[in-house]
Scaffold this motif. Structure first.
Motif, PDB file in Angstrom:
ATOM      1  N   ARG A   1       0.764  -1.336   0.027  1.00 24.46           N
ATOM      2  CA  ARG A   1      -0.173   0.114   0.050  1.00 24.46           C
ATOM      3  C   ARG A   1       0.854   1.151  -0.017  1.00 24.46           C
ATOM      4  O   ARG A   1       0.601   2.200  -0.843  1.00 24.46           O
ATOM      5  CB  ARG A   1      -0.909   0.183   1.271  1.00 24.46           C
ATOM      6  CG  ARG A   1      -1.798   1.200   1.359  1.00 24.46           C
ATOM      7  CD  ARG A   1      -2.517   1.051   2.585  1.00 24.46           C
ATOM      8  NE  ARG A   1      -1.638   1.386   3.762  1.00 24.46           N
ATOM      9  CZ  ARG A   1      -2.102   1.725   5.008  1.00 24.46           C
ATOM     10  NH1 ARG A   1      -3.368   1.703   5.154  1.00 24.46           N
ATOM     11  NH2 ARG A   1      -1.123   1.615   5.842  1.00 24.46           N
TER      12      ARG A   1
ATOM     13  N   THR B   1       0.512   3.867  -3.132  1.00 23.90           N
ATOM     14  CA  THR B   1      -0.071   4.934  -3.031  1.00 23.90           C
ATOM     15  C   THR B   1       0.761   6.094  -3.472  1.00 23.90           C
ATOM     16  O   THR B   1       0.414   7.227  -4.149  1.00 23.90           O
ATOM     17  CB  THR B   1      -0.330   5.145  -1.518  1.00 23.90           C
ATOM     18  OG1 THR B   1      -1.221   3.943  -1.048  1.00 23.90           O
ATOM     19  CG2 THR B   1      -1.200   6.369  -1.377  1.00 23.90           C
TER      20      THR B   1
ATOM     21  N   GLN C   1      -9.028  -4.190  11.053  1.00 26.48           N
ATOM     22  CA  GLN C   1      -7.795  -3.377  10.597  1.00 26.48           C
ATOM     23  C   GLN C   1      -7.745  -3.486   8.967  1.00 26.48           C
ATOM     24  O   GLN C   1      -7.610  -2.664   8.248  1.00 26.48           O
ATOM     25  CB  GLN C   1      -6.622  -3.786  11.150  1.00 26.48           C
ATOM     26  CG  GLN C   1      -6.524  -3.515  12.738  1.00 26.48           C
ATOM     27  CD  GLN C   1      -5.279  -4.262  13.409  1.00 26.48           C
ATOM     28  OE1 GLN C   1      -4.375  -4.862  12.651  1.00 26.48           O
ATOM     29  NE2 GLN C   1      -5.003  -3.998  14.580  1.00 26.48           N
TER      30      GLN C   1
ATOM     31  N   GLU D   1     -10.427  -1.620   7.556  1.00 25.33           N
ATOM     32  CA  GLU D   1      -9.926  -0.077   7.346  1.00 25.33           C
ATOM     33  C   GLU D   1      -9.079   0.219   6.461  1.00 25.33           C
ATOM     34  O   GLU D   1      -9.197   1.375   5.822  1.00 25.33           O
ATOM     35  CB  GLU D   1      -9.592   0.346   8.946  1.00 25.33           C
ATOM     36  CG  GLU D   1     -10.867   0.147  10.068  1.00 25.33           C
ATOM     37  CD  GLU D   1     -10.121   0.736  11.497  1.00 25.33           C
ATOM     38  OE1 GLU D   1      -8.763   0.752  11.366  1.00 25.33           O
ATOM     39  OE2 GLU D   1     -11.100   0.394  12.345  1.00 25.33           O
ATOM     40  N   MET D   2      -7.949  -0.655   5.988  1.00 30.23           N
ATOM     41  CA  MET D   2      -7.151  -0.553   5.338  1.00 30.23           C
ATOM     42  C   MET D   2      -7.823  -0.549   3.998  1.00 30.23           C
ATOM     43  O   MET D   2      -7.322   0.595   2.994  1.00 30.23           O
ATOM     44  CB  MET D   2      -6.042  -1.492   5.322  1.00 30.23           C
ATOM     45  CG  MET D   2      -4.934  -1.514   4.240  1.00 30.23           C
ATOM     46  SD  MET D   2      -3.805  -2.861   4.079  1.00 30.23           S
ATOM     47  CE  MET D   2      -3.500  -3.171   5.817  1.00 30.23           C
TER      48      MET D   2
ATOM     49  N   GLN E   1     -10.852   0.627   3.099  1.00 28.70           N
ATOM     50  CA  GLN E   1     -11.538   2.023   3.006  1.00 28.70           C
ATOM     51  C   GLN E   1     -10.623   3.112   2.753  1.00 28.70           C
ATOM     52  O   GLN E   1     -10.708   3.991   2.048  1.00 28.70           O
ATOM     53  CB  GLN E   1     -12.309   1.967   4.233  1.00 28.70           C
ATOM     54  CG  GLN E   1     -13.552   1.103   4.234  1.00 28.70           C
ATOM     55  CD  GLN E   1     -14.419   1.229   5.722  1.00 28.70           C
ATOM     56  OE1 GLN E   1     -14.093   2.188   6.476  1.00 28.70           O
ATOM     57  NE2 GLN E   1     -15.552   0.510   5.600  1.00 28.70           N
ATOM     58  N   ASP E   2      -9.453   3.032   3.551  1.00 29.36           N
ATOM     59  CA  ASP E   2      -8.421   4.235   3.393  1.00 29.36           C
ATOM     60  C   ASP E   2      -7.844   4.037   2.137  1.00 29.36           C
ATOM     61  O   ASP E   2      -7.656   5.113   1.546  1.00 29.36           O
ATOM     62  CB  ASP E   2      -7.339   3.891   4.396  1.00 29.36           C
ATOM     63  CG  ASP E   2      -6.345   4.979   4.339  1.00 29.36           C
ATOM     64  OD1 ASP E   2      -6.548   5.984   4.758  1.00 29.36           O
ATOM     65  OD2 ASP E   2      -5.163   4.517   4.241  1.00 29.36           O
ATOM     66  N   MET E   3      -7.654   2.962   1.509  1.00 35.62           N
ATOM     67  CA  MET E   3      -6.898   3.088   0.033  1.00 35.62           C
ATOM     68  C   MET E   3      -7.833   3.446  -0.858  1.00 35.62           C
ATOM     69  O   MET E   3      -7.704   4.339  -1.735  1.00 35.62           O
ATOM     70  CB  MET E   3      -6.886   1.370  -0.356  1.00 35.62           C
ATOM     71  CG  MET E   3      -5.629   0.827   0.389  1.00 35.62           C
ATOM     72  SD  MET E   3      -5.727  -1.018   0.258  1.00 35.62           S
ATOM     73  CE  MET E   3      -6.023  -1.163  -1.592  1.00 35.62           C
ATOM     74  N   GLU E   4      -9.144   3.135  -0.637  1.00 35.82           N
ATOM     75  CA  GLU E   4     -10.299   3.855  -1.613  1.00 35.82           C
ATOM     76  C   GLU E   4     -10.453   5.416  -1.422  1.00 35.82           C
ATOM     77  O   GLU E   4     -10.753   5.879  -2.166  1.00 35.82           O
ATOM     78  CB  GLU E   4     -11.645   3.095  -1.377  1.00 35.82           C
ATOM     79  CG  GLU E   4     -11.724   1.634  -1.878  1.00 35.82           C
ATOM     80  CD  GLU E   4     -13.071   1.085  -1.497  1.00 35.82           C
ATOM     81  OE1 GLU E   4     -13.855   1.559  -0.675  1.00 35.82           O
ATOM     82  OE2 GLU E   4     -13.110  -0.057  -1.881  1.00 35.82           O
ATOM     83  N   MET E   5     -10.340   5.826   0.056  1.00 41.68           N
ATOM     84  CA  MET E   5     -10.130   7.245  -0.030  1.00 41.68           C
ATOM     85  C   MET E   5      -8.968   8.135  -0.706  1.00 41.68           C
ATOM     86  O   MET E   5      -9.121   9.166  -1.217  1.00 41.68           O
ATOM     87  CB  MET E   5     -10.323   7.570   1.333  1.00 41.68           C
ATOM     88  CG  MET E   5     -11.747   7.027   1.913  1.00 41.68           C
ATOM     89  SD  MET E   5     -12.932   7.844   1.451  1.00 41.68           S
ATOM     90  CE  MET E   5     -12.792   9.725   2.120  1.00 41.68           C
ATOM     91  N   LYS E   6      -7.761   7.387  -0.504  1.00 41.53           N
ATOM     92  CA  LYS E   6      -6.775   8.117  -0.856  1.00 41.53           C
ATOM     93  C   LYS E   6      -6.284   7.863  -2.625  1.00 41.53           C
ATOM     94  O   LYS E   6      -6.011   8.872  -3.177  1.00 41.53           O
ATOM     95  CB  LYS E   6      -5.406   7.364  -0.121  1.00 41.53           C
ATOM     96  CG  LYS E   6      -5.414   7.718   1.205  1.00 41.53           C
ATOM     97  CD  LYS E   6      -4.157   7.248   1.912  1.00 41.53           C
ATOM     98  CE  LYS E   6      -3.951   7.820   3.325  1.00 41.53           C
ATOM     99  NZ  LYS E   6      -2.913   7.239   3.939  1.00 41.53           N
TER     100      LYS E   6
END
Length: 237
Positions: free
Chosen positions: A55, A59, A156, A159-160, A162-167
């Motif tokens: 990730r 990213t 976890q 959440e990872m 979801q965080d990937m989709e947001m960034k």
């Protein structure tokens, strides 16, 4: 992180995810034991460590607006493959939680499912973790504590994702593959055949054409028989 390094890490994640999937299927079976639960824990933790590294490596380039079109397309393909691995890992972790809860190793003990599979899966887990062997040093209440830890790790991983989709916004349907589906299997198969007998992929299309010819012949024979039968019925009437 270089593109080739990301590819190597992704390949390792694929192996770890596949190994974890294989181990999850043995929960509650004849090969289930405390050693299996420990191997499951080590394998999924290894997969999560690889996921964190991938990730971070993907990213930064995808958020770089100065990245070239070809480089971006390649990183997007890696990103889609990485997202798919995470989805499979999360699904298998949820399956492992459900099966481990249904078949606890300690009291209250429930009868295990007799799948007919015997023996351990240590060799598979060791190969996925790039280790010669696995040492099992878990204590007696390992499975009870591992269930709580597994629940936290599932959150976890979610959440990872979801965080990937947001960034990074990379819709999967917009990424085009560089080769046809199954091309890797076809290339490996053709390489194996050519190494044995020197037969190319084009030469192996002969049996397929022969089978089509046989099918056409059988269909024609059935059609002629149907026509002859119809003529006979018409004459008798």
């Amino acid at each position: 992180m270089a593109k080739e390094e990301c590819k190597a890490l992704l390949d390792a994640l694929n192996k770890a995810t596949a190994c974890y999937h294989h181990l999850v299927l043995t929960i509650g079976g004849s090969a289930d034991s405390q050693n299996l639960r420990e191997e499951l824990q080590k394998t999924r933790q290894k997969a999560q460590e690889l996921a964190v590294a991938i990730r971070v490596g993907l990213t930064a380039p995808l958020r770089d607006r100065s990245l070239g079109a070809e480089e971006r397309a390649e990183f997007e393909r890696l990103w889609v493959a990485f997202s798919g691995c995470l989805d499979l890992l999360e699904a298998d972790m949820r399956r492992a939680l459900a099966l481990s809860t249904e078949f606890p190793l300690q009291a209250p003990r429930r009868p295990l499912v007799r799948t007919g599979v015997e023996g351990g899966a240590t060799g598979v887990a060791a190969r996925a973790l790039s280790a010669r062997s696995l040492r099992h040093e878990a204590h007696r209440d390992f499975d009870v504590e591992d269930l709580h830890q597994l629940e936290r790790e599932i959150l976890q991983v979610g959440e990872m994702i979801q965080d990937m989709e947001m960034k990074v916004n990379v819709p999967r349907w917009t990424v085009q593959a560089r080769q046809a589906a199954g091309a890797e299997l076809l290339s490996s198969a053709s390489a194996g055949v050519s190494s044995v007998g020197g037969v190319s992929v084009e030469q192996r299309t002969g049996p397929c054409d022969l089978s089509k010819a046989k099918a056409a012949t059988i269909f024609s024979a059935v059609l002629l028989a149907a026509v002859a039968l119809a003529v006979c019925v018409a004459k008798l009437s």
